[in-house]
Design an enzyme around this catalytic site. Structure first.
Site, PDB file in Angstrom:
ATOM      1  CG  ASP A 142      -1.753   1.251   1.326  1.00 19.17           C
ATOM      2  OD1 ASP A 142      -2.812   1.317   0.701  1.00 19.17           O
ATOM      3  OD2 ASP A 142      -1.318   2.196   2.022  1.00 19.17           O
ATOM      4  CB  ALA A 170      -3.050   1.904  -2.494  1.00 18.47           C
ATOM      5  CG  ASP A 171      -3.436  -2.763   0.516  1.00 20.36           C
ATOM      6  OD1 ASP A 171      -2.983  -3.129  -0.575  1.00 20.36           O
ATOM      7  OD2 ASP A 171      -2.809  -2.867   1.579  1.00 20.36           O
ATOM      8  CG  LEU A 172      -8.791  -0.104   2.641  1.00 20.53           C
ATOM      9  CD1 LEU A 172      -9.095   1.031   3.608  1.00 20.53           C
ATOM     10  CD2 LEU A 172      -9.428  -1.400   3.121  1.00 20.53           C
TER      11      LEU A 172
END
Length: 397
Positions: A142, A170-172
């Site tokens: 992330d 970014a992950d989410l």
């Protein structure tokens, strides 16, 4: 007893979940929370180890990501494990994975391999940088995506260097975009009868989230800079000190600025040439913020929230996370929900932020233990008792 579904909205779809850590599980959580039949496939290694990245299974992070799913174990590195997976994939609607692009090909579970046995499969892939290109073999994290995607360059106070956002954005967002792509592909499949490969990456998601900041560069060649708590266009908007904490005040347009000036007891600021127009307020932002701060410091946060809202000026307190969950509106929205479980454990997790009037989402089932429903799931996919026993003996499941 049939497994309880979180909703009826997606109950006709079966999803094979090969994901790990955060971005992939975020994607699959969206499908599970709306009632899809999610089969979480826990990696069973040759040594039988159950450790996986992403923190302890009993921890809050794992629990929040994997509710409303069932789990089975499977050793995909064993050829017999691959055969089992392909039998599952023949009957599934969706496969989701977030391996590095080369890993799934080595395992024989890549999109091209799976579509040969099930042309209707919708195959969702999340990577760090894309499925091909010069960086496609790099591992993705992330914070790396936040930096390469431009976000850290516009986050934080001016002159203090790049700053990461406090959540794994970014992950989410990559997980959410993958879920959206999967749902879009399922809708299209109703017309064409064929599945397709849905791809996204942390880098793509992060760049998309820059939104107007990215568009400003593309259209006007303007590079956004760090602005701290100041909004780049609506001025004054930012964080202001109160007698007992801080408050956010947001003004958009001249009329709200006039109401704000009246509410804080400084109507003369509206006629001041330094603050009378939006360009003037932008040029003299720091001086204006300082003047507002001298006034907001005289009253409590609660008082300002009441007075400014009454005057039609957008504002709100700045909560710590525990304070946020105690807020009356947050409680009304039901953003914290208890998860039923036979062990009488206290499991309270973050609910979906979307409501549907006829097919709402709910916390229907606690996250599964490692491989908890292996036999149950294999039986549902057509494996008989002797086959399951043999797979157990051979340490394939």
């Amino acid at each position: 007893m049939p497994f309880p579904r979180a909703s009826q909205a997606l109950s006709r779809f079966t999803v094979l979940d090969l994901t790990r850590v955060r971005s992939g599980p975020t994607c699959v959580r969206q499908l599970a929370d709306w009632g899809a039949n999610v089969v979480k496939i826990d990696a069973l290694l040759e040594d039988g180890g159950g450790e996986q990245p992403g923190g302890p299974r009993s921890g809050s992070d794992f629990q929040n990501l994997h509710r409303n799913k069932r789990a089975m174990t499977l050793n995909l590195k064993d050829p017999r494990g691959l055969e089992v997976f392909k039998r599952l994939a023949e009957q599934a609607d969706v496969v989701v994975e977030n391996f590095r692009p080369d890993v799934k090909a080595k395992l024989g579970i890549d999109y091209e391999s799976i579509r040969k046995i099930n042309p209707r499969i919708v195959y969702g892939s999340i990577s760090g940088f894309g499925q091909d290109g010069p960086y496609h073999k790099r591992p993705g994290f992330d914070q790396i995506a936040q930096g390469m995607g431009g976000l850290m360059s516009v986050t934080g106070a001016p002159g203090q260097g790049p700053m990461r956002v406090g959540i794994p954005v970014a992950d989410l967002t990559a997980g959410l975009f993958c879920a959206l792509g999967i749902l879009t592909a399922l809708l299209e499949r109703d017309v064409s009868g064929e599945g397709q490969w849905v791809q996204t990456s942390l880098l793509q998601a992060q760049i998309f989230m820059l939104d107007f900041q990215a568009a400003r560069w593309l259209m006007e060649k303007e590079v956004a800079k760090q602005a701290g708590n100041n909004h780049p266009t609506s001025i004054p908007t930012g964080v202001f000190k109160t007698s007992d904490g801080y408050i956010n005040i947001a003004t958009t347009g001249g009329r709200i600025w006039e109401r704000c000036a009246q509410a804080i007891g400084a109507p003369e600021l509206v006629a001041d040439p330094d603050y009378a127009t939006a360009p003037a307020r932008s040029k003299n932002r720091d001086a204006l913020n300082a003047k507002i701060n001298t006034l907001t410091e005289k009253k409590s946060t609660e008082t300002w929230v009441q007075e400014l809202n009454a005057a039609g000026v957008p504002c709100g307190p700045i909560y710590s996370i525990d304070q946020m969950f105690e807020d009356a509106q947050v409680k009304h929205l039901g953003m914290a929900q208890h998860v039923p479980n036979d062990e009488n454990r206290h499991i309270q997790l973050v609910s979906q932020p979307v409501t549907l009037s006829r097919t709402p989402s709910r916390m229907a089932a606690r996250p599964p233990e490692f491989g908890e429903q292996t036999e149950e799931l294999l039986a549902e996919f057509g494996f008989d008792k002797d086959e399951i026993a043999d797979l157990r003996q051979r340490k394939v499941v």
